[in-house]
Scaffold this motif. Sequence first.
Motif, PDB file in Angstrom:
ATOM      1  N   ARG A   1       5.034  -0.694   3.439  1.00 42.85           N
ATOM      2  CA  ARG A   1       5.276  -1.792   2.502  1.00 42.85           C
ATOM      3  C   ARG A   1       5.963  -1.298   1.232  1.00 42.85           C
ATOM      4  NH1 ARG A   1       0.402  -5.390   1.177  1.00 42.85           N
ATOM      5  NH2 ARG A   1       2.095  -6.583   0.254  1.00 42.85           N
ATOM      6  N   PHE A   2       5.592  -0.113   0.782  1.00 41.10           N
ATOM      7  CA  PHE A   2       6.242   0.460  -0.405  1.00 41.10           C
ATOM      8  C   PHE A   2       7.696   0.815  -0.093  1.00 41.10           C
ATOM      9  CE2 PHE A   2       7.148   4.266  -3.070  1.00 41.10           C
ATOM     10  CZ  PHE A   2       7.170   3.614  -4.288  1.00 41.10           C
ATOM     11  N   ALA A   3       7.926   1.353   1.106  1.00 36.84           N
ATOM     12  CA  ALA A   3       9.284   1.730   1.497  1.00 36.84           C
ATOM     13  C   ALA A   3      10.173   0.494   1.646  1.00 36.84           C
ATOM     14  CB  ALA A   3       9.257   2.526   2.794  1.00 36.84           C
ATOM     15  N   ARG A   4       9.635  -0.615   2.085  1.00 41.49           N
ATOM     16  CA  ARG A   4      10.434  -1.844   2.227  1.00 41.49           C
ATOM     17  C   ARG A   4      10.634  -2.550   0.889  1.00 41.49           C
ATOM     18  NH1 ARG A   4       7.285  -2.940   7.291  1.00 41.49           N
ATOM     19  NH2 ARG A   4       5.863  -4.103   5.951  1.00 41.49           N
ATOM     20  N   GLY A   5       9.910  -2.150  -0.121  1.00 37.77           N
ATOM     21  CA  GLY A   5      10.046  -2.772  -1.424  1.00 37.77           C
ATOM     22  C   GLY A   5       9.167  -3.989  -1.628  1.00 37.77           C
ATOM     23  N   GLU A   6       8.185  -4.173  -0.764  1.00 39.41           N
ATOM     24  CA  GLU A   6       7.275  -5.315  -0.904  1.00 39.41           C
ATOM     25  C   GLU A   6       6.326  -5.131  -2.092  1.00 39.41           C
ATOM     26  OE1 GLU A   6       5.210  -6.094   2.731  1.00 39.41           O
ATOM     27  OE2 GLU A   6       7.054  -6.237   3.896  1.00 39.41           O
ATOM     28  N   ILE A   7       5.990  -3.884  -2.401  1.00 42.40           N
ATOM     29  CA  ILE A   7       5.105  -3.594  -3.524  1.00 42.40           C
ATOM     30  C   ILE A   7       5.772  -2.544  -4.400  1.00 42.40           C
ATOM     31  CG2 ILE A   7       2.956  -4.227  -2.349  1.00 42.40           C
ATOM     32  CD1 ILE A   7       2.476  -1.291  -1.748  1.00 42.40           C
ATOM     33  N   ASP A   8       5.438  -2.540  -5.686  1.00 41.57           N
ATOM     34  CA  ASP A   8       6.021  -1.549  -6.590  1.00 41.57           C
ATOM     35  C   ASP A   8       5.131  -0.303  -6.643  1.00 41.57           C
ATOM     36  OD1 ASP A   8       3.902  -2.543  -7.968  1.00 41.57           O
ATOM     37  OD2 ASP A   8       5.004  -3.166  -9.748  1.00 41.57           O
ATOM     38  N   LYS A   9       5.580   0.704  -7.444  1.00 46.07           N
ATOM     39  CA  LYS A   9       4.890   1.986  -7.477  1.00 46.07           C
ATOM     40  C   LYS A   9       3.478   1.864  -8.024  1.00 46.07           C
ATOM     41  CE  LYS A   9       5.290   6.701  -8.949  1.00 46.07           C
ATOM     42  NZ  LYS A   9       6.063   7.750  -9.532  1.00 46.07           N
ATOM     43  N   GLU A  10       3.281   1.049  -9.061  1.00 42.06           N
ATOM     44  CA  GLU A  10       1.945   0.895  -9.639  1.00 42.06           C
ATOM     45  C   GLU A  10       0.960   0.306  -8.630  1.00 42.06           C
ATOM     46  OE1 GLU A  10       4.682  -0.572 -11.310  1.00 42.06           O
ATOM     47  OE2 GLU A  10       4.972   1.239 -12.498  1.00 42.06           O
ATOM     48  N   GLU A  11       1.422  -0.722  -7.924  1.00 43.91           N
ATOM     49  CA  GLU A  11       0.541  -1.344  -6.917  1.00 43.91           C
ATOM     50  C   GLU A  11       0.263  -0.375  -5.777  1.00 43.91           C
ATOM     51  OE1 GLU A  11       0.124  -5.470  -4.331  1.00 43.91           O
ATOM     52  OE2 GLU A  11       1.908  -5.139  -5.581  1.00 43.91           O
ATOM     53  N   PHE A  12       1.286   0.388  -5.386  1.00 46.98           N
ATOM     54  CA  PHE A  12       1.091   1.380  -4.330  1.00 46.98           C
ATOM     55  C   PHE A  12       0.035   2.403  -4.738  1.00 46.98           C
ATOM     56  CE2 PHE A  12       2.150   5.602  -2.651  1.00 46.98           C
ATOM     57  CZ  PHE A  12       2.000   5.364  -1.298  1.00 46.98           C
ATOM     58  N   GLU A  13       0.155   2.929  -5.958  1.00 46.60           N
ATOM     59  CA  GLU A  13      -0.802   3.938  -6.438  1.00 46.60           C
ATOM     60  C   GLU A  13      -2.210   3.363  -6.529  1.00 46.60           C
ATOM     61  OE1 GLU A  13      -0.302   7.117  -6.829  1.00 46.60           O
ATOM     62  OE2 GLU A  13       1.840   6.974  -6.383  1.00 46.60           O
ATOM     63  N   GLU A  14      -2.316   2.129  -7.007  1.00 43.79           N
ATOM     64  CA  GLU A  14      -3.639   1.513  -7.144  1.00 43.79           C
ATOM     65  C   GLU A  14      -4.291   1.305  -5.777  1.00 43.79           C
ATOM     66  OE1 GLU A  14      -5.561  -2.740  -8.496  1.00 43.79           O
ATOM     67  OE2 GLU A  14      -3.603  -2.168  -9.306  1.00 43.79           O
ATOM     68  N   ARG A  15      -3.535   0.794  -4.837  1.00 46.05           N
ATOM     69  CA  ARG A  15      -4.105   0.548  -3.498  1.00 46.05           C
ATOM     70  C   ARG A  15      -4.421   1.851  -2.777  1.00 46.05           C
ATOM     71  NH1 ARG A  15      -2.119  -5.003  -0.935  1.00 46.05           N
ATOM     72  NH2 ARG A  15      -1.970  -6.192  -2.864  1.00 46.05           N
ATOM     73  N   ARG A  16      -3.581   2.870  -2.991  1.00 45.44           N
ATOM     74  CA  ARG A  16      -3.866   4.156  -2.365  1.00 45.44           C
ATOM     75  C   ARG A  16      -5.151   4.743  -2.931  1.00 45.44           C
ATOM     76  NH1 ARG A  16       0.101   9.180  -3.008  1.00 45.44           N
ATOM     77  NH2 ARG A  16      -0.834   9.064  -5.058  1.00 45.44           N
ATOM     78  N   ARG A  17      -5.362   4.567  -4.237  1.00 50.84           N
ATOM     79  CA  ARG A  17      -6.590   5.056  -4.860  1.00 50.84           C
ATOM     80  C   ARG A  17      -7.808   4.303  -4.302  1.00 50.84           C
ATOM     81  NH1 ARG A  17      -5.016   4.378  -9.693  1.00 50.84           N
ATOM     82  NH2 ARG A  17      -6.064   2.401 -10.097  1.00 50.84           N
ATOM     83  N   VAL A  18      -7.662   2.993  -4.099  1.00 46.97           N
ATOM     84  CA  VAL A  18      -8.765   2.192  -3.535  1.00 46.97           C
ATOM     85  C   VAL A  18      -9.078   2.643  -2.111  1.00 46.97           C
ATOM     86  CG1 VAL A  18      -9.401  -0.125  -2.766  1.00 46.97           C
ATOM     87  CG2 VAL A  18      -8.355   0.189  -5.012  1.00 46.97           C
ATOM     88  N   LEU A  19      -8.040   2.988  -1.346  1.00 50.53           N
ATOM     89  CA  LEU A  19      -8.260   3.443   0.025  1.00 50.53           C
ATOM     90  C   LEU A  19      -8.894   4.824   0.089  1.00 50.53           C
ATOM     91  CD1 LEU A  19      -4.988   2.229   1.785  1.00 50.53           C
ATOM     92  CD2 LEU A  19      -7.285   1.332   2.085  1.00 50.53           C
ATOM     93  N   GLY A  20      -8.821   5.555  -1.022  1.00 57.69           N
ATOM     94  CA  GLY A  20      -9.487   6.844  -1.074  1.00 57.69           C
ATOM     95  C   GLY A  20      -8.592   8.012  -0.695  1.00 57.69           C
ATOM     96  N   GLU A  21      -7.309   7.829  -0.840  1.00 54.49           N
ATOM     97  CA  GLU A  21      -6.399   8.939  -0.515  1.00 54.49           C
ATOM     98  C   GLU A  21      -5.544   9.271  -1.695  1.00 54.49           C
ATOM     99  OE1 GLU A  21      -4.236   8.755   3.067  1.00 54.49           O
ATOM    100  OE2 GLU A  21      -5.899   7.944   4.173  1.00 54.49           O
TER     101      GLU A  21
END
Length: 96
Positions: A76-96
Amino acid sequence: MAQQLPNRDVPDYWYGHPMMGWGGGWGGMIFGPFFMIIVLALVIALAVVLVRWIGEPRSGAGPTGGRPPIDILKERFARGEIDKEEFEERRRVLGE
């Protein structure tokens, strides 16, 4: 006129003897519909269980199709559906 003797070719109990099902009481008429309803309910329950068993998803094939959520997030980040901040936040929530 001579009195006619009964026909001995057909036994006296041929029609109406209790062992032939006539005169056996109301037991069959009372319990028959109950047993029919029970059998019909069992057939319907079996059909429902079978349809649910066939239709349920197999293990590993959940809503993500068996792929790890982090891979979907990266796509989703590569397709541009989400920006970098949202990517980082969701990755942190997922625990990685």
